[in-house]
Design a protein around this motif. Structure first.
Motif, PDB file in Angstrom:
ATOM      1  N   LEU A 281       0.703  -1.207  -0.008  1.00  0.00           N
ATOM      2  CA  LEU A 281      -0.040  -0.083   0.080  1.00  0.00           C
ATOM      3  C   LEU A 281       1.013   1.347  -0.094  1.00  0.00           C
ATOM      4  O   LEU A 281       0.567   2.228  -0.790  1.00  0.00           O
ATOM      5  CB  LEU A 281      -1.105  -0.134   1.115  1.00  0.00           C
ATOM      6  CG  LEU A 281      -1.813  -1.079   1.245  1.00  0.00           C
ATOM      7  CD1 LEU A 281      -2.933  -1.024   2.546  1.00  0.00           C
ATOM      8  CD2 LEU A 281      -2.916  -0.977  -0.032  1.00  0.00           C
ATOM      9  N   TRP A 282       1.983   1.344   0.643  1.00  0.00           N
ATOM     10  CA  TRP A 282       3.128   2.358   0.739  1.00  0.00           C
ATOM     11  C   TRP A 282       3.477   2.537  -0.716  1.00  0.00           C
ATOM     12  O   TRP A 282       3.619   3.632  -1.122  1.00  0.00           O
ATOM     13  CB  TRP A 282       4.099   2.075   1.493  1.00  0.00           C
ATOM     14  CG  TRP A 282       4.644   3.203   1.938  1.00  0.00           C
ATOM     15  CD1 TRP A 282       6.089   3.557   1.033  1.00  0.00           C
ATOM     16  CD2 TRP A 282       4.684   4.461   2.678  1.00  0.00           C
ATOM     17  NE1 TRP A 282       6.609   4.715   1.378  1.00  0.00           N
ATOM     18  CE2 TRP A 282       5.785   5.417   2.430  1.00  0.00           C
ATOM     19  CE3 TRP A 282       3.839   4.816   3.423  1.00  0.00           C
ATOM     20  CZ2 TRP A 282       5.961   6.519   3.140  1.00  0.00           C
ATOM     21  CZ3 TRP A 282       3.955   6.006   4.282  1.00  0.00           C
ATOM     22  CH2 TRP A 282       5.088   6.784   4.095  1.00  0.00           C
TER      23      TRP A 282
ATOM     24  N   GLU B  61       8.215   7.285  -4.742  1.00  0.00           N
ATOM     25  CA  GLU B  61       9.209   6.620  -3.764  1.00  0.00           C
ATOM     26  C   GLU B  61       9.745   5.520  -4.476  1.00  0.00           C
ATOM     27  O   GLU B  61       9.290   4.667  -5.048  1.00  0.00           O
ATOM     28  CB  GLU B  61       8.468   6.477  -2.351  1.00  0.00           C
ATOM     29  CG  GLU B  61       9.693   6.260  -1.295  1.00  0.00           C
ATOM     30  CD  GLU B  61       9.256   6.501  -0.164  1.00  0.00           C
ATOM     31  OE1 GLU B  61       9.698   5.922   0.893  1.00  0.00           O
ATOM     32  OE2 GLU B  61       7.957   6.933   0.247  1.00  0.00           O
ATOM     33  N   THR B  62      11.242   5.572  -4.302  1.00  0.00           N
ATOM     34  CA  THR B  62      11.946   4.446  -5.004  1.00  0.00           C
ATOM     35  C   THR B  62      11.799   3.096  -3.843  1.00  0.00           C
ATOM     36  O   THR B  62      11.530   3.064  -2.726  1.00  0.00           O
ATOM     37  CB  THR B  62      13.412   4.744  -5.177  1.00  0.00           C
ATOM     38  OG1 THR B  62      14.007   4.836  -3.753  1.00  0.00           O
ATOM     39  CG2 THR B  62      13.504   5.949  -6.088  1.00  0.00           C
TER      40      THR B  62
ATOM     41  N   THR C 279      12.631   0.081   1.402  1.00  0.00           N
ATOM     42  CA  THR C 279      13.429  -0.837   2.005  1.00  0.00           C
ATOM     43  C   THR C 279      13.796  -0.069   3.267  1.00  0.00           C
ATOM     44  O   THR C 279      14.231  -1.219   4.303  1.00  0.00           O
ATOM     45  CB  THR C 279      14.567  -1.288   1.399  1.00  0.00           C
ATOM     46  OG1 THR C 279      15.423  -0.356   0.794  1.00  0.00           O
ATOM     47  CG2 THR C 279      14.235  -2.222  -0.003  1.00  0.00           C
ATOM     48  N   GLU C 280      14.418   0.922   3.144  1.00  0.00           N
ATOM     49  CA  GLU C 280      14.812   1.511   4.655  1.00  0.00           C
ATOM     50  C   GLU C 280      13.828   1.572   5.594  1.00  0.00           C
ATOM     51  O   GLU C 280      13.876   1.438   6.804  1.00  0.00           O
ATOM     52  CB  GLU C 280      15.483   2.801   4.168  1.00  0.00           C
ATOM     53  CG  GLU C 280      16.755   2.995   3.396  1.00  0.00           C
ATOM     54  CD  GLU C 280      17.138   4.171   2.763  1.00  0.00           C
ATOM     55  OE1 GLU C 280      16.531   5.148   3.014  1.00  0.00           O
ATOM     56  OE2 GLU C 280      18.396   4.260   2.316  1.00  0.00           O
TER      57      GLU C 280
END
Length: 162
Positions: A101-102, A109-110, A115-116
């Motif tokens: 969902l993000w 956003e990459t 992942t961060e």
């Protein structure tokens, strides 16, 4: 110049050029490895981001994920359990859905920044995203249906104003 001296000079030049090449390759590989490792160590990951998501108000949750927490919970109940990959710790289904969902809600956003935020590798984030989108896509027949029978509007009653 004697033939023997030319052969010796040729051997020295060949050996010195081989040594130079080896030194250059060794320096390059050392620089390359050090650079890659140092870049990896510098990345900061957001710790316990999923826990902070659950502490958000419904308005904050909707702002970040573009749906209400109740819709998230409903969708979470509809998704099948995640398949496990041998040798890897399974990632919880709620974390998988939040990651997906993000990505959908924050299209610019990459995967590296995702992942961060979610504490997974780039390849895992991509695999999670595609598998979760596929699982949501498989639910389409359950929730998207064409009206039939008495629920179907009479096409003659639709004005032809195109």
């Amino acid at each position: 110049m004697s033939l023997r001296r030319m052969n010796i000079e040729s051997d020295i030049l060949t050996k010195s050029s081989e040594v130079d090449e080896l030194l250059i390759l060794k320096c390059f590989s050392k620089f390359h490895k050090t650079r890659a490792l140092s870049d990896f160590k510098e990345r900061q990951k957001i710790k316990n981001y999923v826990a902070t998501v659950y502490r958000q108000t419904p308005a904050e949750f909707k702002f970040h994920f573009r749906l209400l927490p109740s819709t998230f919970e409903f969708l979470l109940m509809q998704l099948p359990p995640a398949e496990t990959v041998v040798g890897r710790t399974p990632i919880a289904i709620d974390r998988r859905l939040l990651l997906t969902l993000w990505v959908l809600a924050n299209e610019k956003e990459t995967f590296r920044s995702v992942t961060e935020r979610f504490g997974v590798s780039e390849s895992s984030a991509h695999r999670i995203f595609t598998s979760t989108v596929d699982a949501i896509h498989d639910l389409r027949h359950k929730y998207i249906v064409w009206p039939q029978g008495t629920l179907c509007p009479d096409l003659g009653s639709i004005p032809n104003t195109f």
